[in-house]
Scaffold this motif. Sequence first.
Motif, PDB file in Angstrom:
ATOM      1  N   TYR A  61      35.457  31.745  32.661  1.00 37.37           N
ATOM      2  CA  TYR A  61      34.459  32.178  33.646  1.00 37.37           C
ATOM      3  C   TYR A  61      33.593  33.316  33.129  1.00 37.37           C
ATOM      4  O   TYR A  61      32.373  33.302  33.260  1.00 37.37           O
ATOM      5  N   ALA A  62      34.215  34.325  32.540  1.00 36.21           N
ATOM      6  CA  ALA A  62      33.472  35.509  32.095  1.00 36.21           C
ATOM      7  C   ALA A  62      32.436  35.131  31.049  1.00 36.21           C
ATOM      8  O   ALA A  62      31.287  35.578  31.092  1.00 36.21           O
ATOM      9  N   THR A 122      29.392  28.298  36.389  1.00 32.13           N
ATOM     10  CA  THR A 122      30.049  29.381  37.120  1.00 32.13           C
ATOM     11  C   THR A 122      29.960  29.238  38.632  1.00 32.13           C
ATOM     12  O   THR A 122      30.572  30.010  39.365  1.00 32.13           O
ATOM     13  N   TRP A 164      35.977  32.757  45.255  1.00 34.32           N
ATOM     14  CA  TRP A 164      36.653  33.205  44.029  1.00 34.32           C
ATOM     15  C   TRP A 164      37.317  32.108  43.204  1.00 34.32           C
ATOM     16  O   TRP A 164      37.938  32.408  42.179  1.00 34.32           O
ATOM     17  N   ASN A 201      40.716  30.350  30.926  1.00 32.04           N
ATOM     18  CA  ASN A 201      39.644  30.469  31.907  1.00 32.04           C
ATOM     19  C   ASN A 201      38.432  31.084  31.212  1.00 32.04           C
ATOM     20  O   ASN A 201      38.503  32.195  30.690  1.00 32.04           O
ATOM     21  N   ASP A 253      36.160  29.991  41.126  1.00 34.78           N
ATOM     22  CA  ASP A 253      35.684  29.973  39.744  1.00 34.78           C
ATOM     23  C   ASP A 253      36.197  31.164  38.945  1.00 34.78           C
ATOM     24  O   ASP A 253      36.250  31.104  37.715  1.00 34.78           O
ATOM     25  N   ARG A 254      36.576  32.222  39.597  1.00 31.35           N
ATOM     26  CA  ARG A 254      37.171  33.365  38.896  1.00 31.35           C
ATOM     27  C   ARG A 254      38.671  33.152  38.683  1.00 31.35           C
ATOM     28  O   ARG A 254      39.207  33.477  37.622  1.00 31.35           O
ATOM     29  N   TRP A 255      39.334  32.620  39.685  1.00 32.83           N
ATOM     30  CA  TRP A 255      40.778  32.419  39.582  1.00 32.83           C
ATOM     31  C   TRP A 255      41.140  31.410  38.509  1.00 32.83           C
ATOM     32  O   TRP A 255      42.142  31.557  37.820  1.00 32.83           O
TER      33      TRP A 255
END
Length: 531
Positions: A505-506, A146, A328, A503, A330-332
Amino acid sequence: MAIGNLYVIAAISVIGGGLFGFDISSMSAIIDTKVYKCYFNQGDVVINADGSESCQGPTSNTQGGITAAMAGGSWLGALVSGFLSDIFGRKHSIMIGSVIWCIGCILVCASQNIPMLIVGRIINGFSVGICSAQVPVYISEIAPPTKRGRLVGLQQWAITWGIMIMFYISYGCSFIRGTAAFRIPWGLQMIPAILLFIGMIFLPESPRWLARKDRWEECHAVLTLVHGKGDPDATFVQREFEEIKSMCEFERDNADVSFLELIKPNMINRTHVGIFTQIWSQLTGMNVMMYYIVYIFSMAGLEGNNVLVSSSIQYVINVVMTIPALIWLDRWGRRPTLLIGSTLMMTWMYANAGLMASHGKAAPPGGLNNTPAESWEIHGPASKAVIACTYLFVASYAITWGPASWVYPPELFPLRVRGKANALCTSFNWAFNFALGWFVPPAFENIKWQVYVLFGVFCTAMTVHVFFMFPETTGKTLEEVEAIFTNPHGIRYIGTPAWKTKNEYARGATIERVGFEDEKKVGGTVHTESA
């Protein structure tokens, strides 16, 4: 005592990226100055009305060769770095690169003629090739999933800082009389390499490289230092150690290690994706904006110090707009970042082409400011629009392809070939950097504003290519990424199309928080069996 803080590790190692940035602006800020043109002059000397001299400087083709020399050296350095990295380790390869950089800087600073300048820049490039290929590998192999995008993306941020700092140093030195105006900034380039060498002494080696060399106690110690806060029994440390161990065992049983491995059926797809990530990052046209921005702004009607001051604004934009990506990315996710970036850059390239074509005109013979590459001129509101679109282009690249193109390739490959694979991918970056660095001055001279159309077409093509062929890797461990491309038996995986990959990430963030043993509670699956 080795340093264990991830951000300190990344901050020191990405100075290797800063070397590339220093090299870019050490040329872009100087190529249009009088002292540089007259010292390396290959053309006519014009006597102005006030009795002063104006020199043409190197020919367009020669200037392209001088600029491209660094990228040519980087291409070779990137290829060699795979072998250096596998033999000496990621850490010591970067240290070797920093020593080579100092040697190149000495030659460049002392240049007496164009051949000597080119040789020095080739040696500088060899260093940059090593560092640019192995710094992302080193950070990728240390960082948790992450934070991987953020930490590897610092390489691009370091490049932008290097460009900006060196540009202002060169701008300040441009007021010095004599050859010291370019020798001082070229000599000062050694400072970051010295800092990099000293800093790397205190950093740990990549735990995955140590595992590959059967140095398991050291591997576990590094994981404990970096991820366990001193606790060797920390859940995340144990999980990473077991996954690395499983991957190494699988690789020893199923694969050899060579560049030929990268073109085998089970590897060719990811090799193609990694290579084209680096190729497309060059074909966006960003380095044209970096190397030759003074040409572009001169054609847009700026003169004298206004050219350098306005050029420096884009370097500030480059630094600032990289920050959101670091926070951001890693979130995108990788795919949305690359797709949005190429679409925006395509827009600004076509806009500049339209403005130049409809509101500009050919420059007088010999080019503006006695520079053949400055072959077009545009004035009035349209010229301000060109400058604005140029700034928007830089901002679009900085927040998308800039950091993502360094983050993405190291994530695609298994441990056994990661050093060589990223070296190969990065070598294509430098091969195209070399070609474009040499191509652009003659292109501006001969096809003028159509250069923007060419790069707009490249941005269009990369948008389509990314959509259909580039899978999402965000949030997955490096071992889990392997499962995108292979099944548990190592056979090529042909399943979920790239545009349907997700994705993670979560899920990855939750796993890091609650630990490996609780992963089933958050709906995740660890692909240790596919490793």
